[in-house]
Design a protein around this motif. Structure first.
Motif, PDB file in Angstrom:
ATOM      1  N   GLU A   1       0.746  -1.199  -0.066  1.00  0.00           N
ATOM      2  CA  GLU A   1      -0.087   0.010   0.050  1.00  0.00           C
ATOM      3  C   GLU A   1       1.113   1.400  -0.123  1.00  0.00           C
ATOM      4  O   GLU A   1       0.615   2.130  -0.629  1.00  0.00           O
ATOM      5  CB  GLU A   1      -0.904   0.060   1.090  1.00  0.00           C
ATOM      6  CG  GLU A   1      -1.751   1.214   1.340  1.00  0.00           C
ATOM      7  CD  GLU A   1      -2.687   1.162   2.584  1.00  0.00           C
ATOM      8  OE1 GLU A   1      -3.405   2.266   2.784  1.00  0.00           O
ATOM      9  OE2 GLU A   1      -2.820   0.312   3.057  1.00  0.00           O
TER      10      GLU A   1
ATOM     11  N   GLY B   1      -5.217   2.000  -1.848  1.00  0.00           N
ATOM     12  CA  GLY B   1      -4.827   0.843  -1.389  1.00  0.00           C
ATOM     13  C   GLY B   1      -4.559  -0.148  -2.313  1.00  0.00           C
ATOM     14  O   GLY B   1      -4.044  -1.342  -2.057  1.00  0.00           O
TER      15      GLY B   1
ATOM     16  N   GLU C   1      -2.282  -2.332  -4.621  1.00  0.00           N
ATOM     17  CA  GLU C   1      -0.728  -2.763  -4.643  1.00  0.00           C
ATOM     18  C   GLU C   1      -0.125  -2.795  -6.060  1.00  0.00           C
ATOM     19  O   GLU C   1      -0.539  -3.510  -6.947  1.00  0.00           O
ATOM     20  CB  GLU C   1      -0.633  -4.310  -4.214  1.00  0.00           C
ATOM     21  CG  GLU C   1      -1.235  -4.128  -2.735  1.00  0.00           C
ATOM     22  CD  GLU C   1      -1.387  -5.523  -1.907  1.00  0.00           C
ATOM     23  OE1 GLU C   1      -1.693  -5.796  -0.820  1.00  0.00           O
ATOM     24  OE2 GLU C   1      -0.727  -6.456  -2.568  1.00  0.00           O
TER      25      GLU C   1
END
Length: 620
Positions: free
Chosen positions: A501, A609, A611
């Motif tokens: 994150e 958030g 990735e």
């Protein structure tokens, strides 16, 4: 053993040292008076001339002498401690000022471990030198002469013998000094070598584990520790032997003096009161010099530390230019740049590099190819390069340091946070920043939510951000970099060792910053620099490829091999998982979706958030 240069470095310590010697001298005079008073009373008592008034006078005089002596000794110790504290602060400040004068490239001339050892352990050794050794050195000269002046009228032969035996102690010290110096140098050399190896091992622990070299490094540490243990044992053996010699001369000299005194007393040349006082004061001739001898070895340790300190203070400073960098057009141009850490093996060779103002330039390559070294040259951390490096048309060798600080901000893979608060760490970049400015910087680096939940700007921060995760620490450091507000930013593996994150948030922030400032990003993750205007590929210290992402992939060279390798790793990580469930695929889907929505606009934004994948650039 007296170092004029060391004393001249701390001129403020002269006053406390003189005061300490004077107080010791007053305490000695009080002690002499005490024994003469007691001797006179005992003489009167043996002669039957003592009365109650004499007892009262004895009690009062003895109490006064004892109080004066105790007060003077305590005050002398305080003066010595004052000199020691002043010496520690001055020495540490001198080393710090020297490191600042050497600039960001100080490690080319002074190792970090040596600077730390001098500032910490070395300063502690100098504390004993200034606080105990120097006052005792001067007092050890004054005390025997004072005693001789008081006792010579009582019994000249005994006083002369006692005074003549005193120099035997410093002569014994001089006799062992040559051996002591060699032993102390070996001790400090072994100590600093062990400290340097320990720091190197800690800093490179991850690399050692990856290459399974930790066992070999462990054996090397054990060998260095054993060398240090042997050096310590040799030092202790030398100290114990020299103490034995000093005790022999001290107590032997006192015994010879007392023997002469008894002989003179038997001849009736000395009164009982005089004989009593001289017998008890004979040891005082040697105790100051004996105490000096016990401090001698500690002082030798301090002198060895001082020699190392002189090496740091005498290190040549790089020339400081006076030209100003053009902050409106800070083009970075490197020509034929070379660099070597040890003077034997070249890390960079004939590197040409350009980062035009307002561009986003990536630097990548295999591990050990010289990426971070090149970033350090550009940022001014590696100053011992060959070739030419210009920022805004001005050679970095001719530019003023203040101008370079206003032009370039560097964020490394392990940014340091100081013990304090979030606010105090951010204000290092801009001391007059308002709270609104601090919050805007935190918002830009996507860490404002965490800071609010942790207690706001006054949330505590441990040394090196020990109470934060790697991603939180790095994003706060990025907020500090934003506050510095320079036209050029260099990010050296800024996304290493952080969670997914945080990595996505950092890359998103860097891409946003690239729209406003010149950004140079060093990264082994090709997805992070996929959207760079230009990417430089290094291998074995040389630039082997340059171009945009698509061009480099199509070329089939080093960059293409790295890209295929990282794609393979991501496919392996997602093997057996549905496309919707593979976390590595999310940024790719979001990127494609953003490209459909905004095919020709600016950098796309990723969902919070998300990735990042290693084979495609995250939508940031």
């Amino acid at each position: 053993m007296f170092d004029k240069r060391l004393l001249s470095m701390v001129p403020g310590a002269v006053g406390p040292i003189v005061a300490s010697v004077a107080l010791h001298w007053i305490a000695l005079v009080a002690n002499i008076a005490l024994f003469f008073i007691v001797g006179a009373f005992l003489g009167d008592l043996l002669a039957g001339a003592a009365d109650e008034a004499a007892v009262g006078r004895l009690m009062f005089a003895s109490a006064l002498a004892i109080v004066v002596r105790m007060a003077c000794q305590a005050s002398a110790q305080m003066m010595g401690q004052k000199a020691a504290d002043l010496a520690k602060r001055t020495v540490r400040q001198a080393v710090y000022d020297k490191l600042v004068a050497l600039g960001p490239a100080y490690r080319e001339r002074v190792s970090t471990s040596e600077a730390v050892q001098i500032s910490v352990e070395g300063a502690e050794q100098l504390e004993t030198y200034f606080g105990s050794y120097l006052p005792q050195l001067f007092y050890a000269v004054v005390a025997p002469l004072t005693l001789f002046a008081f006792l010579a009228p009582v019994c000249l032969p005994a006083a002369a013998v006692l005074l003549a035996c005193v120099p035997l102690i410093p002569l014994s010290i001089v006799a062992v000094q040559r051996v002591a110096k060699r032993t102390m140098r070996r001790y400090w050399g072994s100590y600093t070598d062990l400290g340097a190896l320990f720091l190197e091992s800690i800093e490179g622990l991850t690399t050692l584990k990856i290459y399974r070299a930790d066992a070999a490094q462990h054996e090397r540490m054990n060998d260095e520790a054993e060398t240090f243990r042997r050096a310590t044992m040799r030092l202790l053996r030398m100290q114990l032997n020299s103490i034995t010699i000093m005790d022999l001369f001290a107590f032997g000299g006192a015994a010879v003096g007392i023997a002469v005194l008894v002989w003179q007393f038997s001849l009736g040349a000395v009164t009982f009161a005089g004989a009593f006082a001289m017998a008890f004061l004979s040891a005082e001739f040697f105790l100051p010099m004996r105490t000096l001898g016990s401090f001698f070895h500690t002082a030798m340790n301090g002198m060895a530390a001082a020699e190392r300190m002189y090496e740091v203070l005498d290190a040549p400073e790089p020339p400081c230019g006076e030209h100003e960098v053009d902050l409106d057009r800070p083009d970075i141009v490197c020509r034929d740049v070379g660099y070597s850490y040890d003077g034997a093996r070249s890390v960079l060779t004939d590197v040409d590099f350009e980062a035009l103002a307002g561009s986003f330039v990536g630097i990548t390559g295999p591990s050990g190819s010289g990426k971070s070294t090149l970033a350090g040259v550009i940022a001014g951390v590696n100053g011992g390069f060959t070739g030419d490096v210009r920022i805004g048309g001005v050679s970095v060798r001719e530019a003023s340091r203040e101008s370079l600080r206003r032009a370039v901000t560097t964020v490394s893979f392990h940014s340091y946070l100081f013990k304090g608060t979030v606010r105090s760490n951010l204000l290092l970049a801009k001391p007059d920043a308002s709270d609104d400015e601090l919050w805007r910087a935190l918002e830009r680096t996507r860490v404002d939510g965490f800071v609010r939940s942790a207690g706001g700007l006054d949330a505590p921060v441990d040394a090196d951000g020990g109470n934060l995760s790697g991603g939180q620490r790095q994003r706060i450091a990025l907020a500090r970099a934003v506050l510095h507000d320079t036209p050029v930013y260099v990010f050296d593996e800024a996304t290493s060792n952080v969670d997914a994150e945080s990595e996505a948030a950092i890359i998103e922030f860097i891409h946003e910053l690239a729209n406003e400032r010149t950004v140079i990003m060093v990264s082994h993750r090709l997805s992070a620099i996929q959207r760079a205007d230009q990417a430089y590929v290094l291998e074995a210290g040389s630039v082997v490829e340059r171009g945009r992402h698509d061009e480099l992939v199509a070329r089939g060279g080093v960059y293409a091999r790295l890209w295929e390798s990282q794609e393979g790793l991501e496919r392996f990580a997602c093997a057996g998982e549905p496309a919707e469930g593979c976390e590595h695929a999310r940024p790719e889907r979001e990127l494609e979706h953003a490209r459909v929505q905004e095919p020709s606009t600016s950098h796309d934004g990723a969902c919070e958030g998300a990735e990042p994948a290693s084979e495609v650039a995250p939508s940031v």
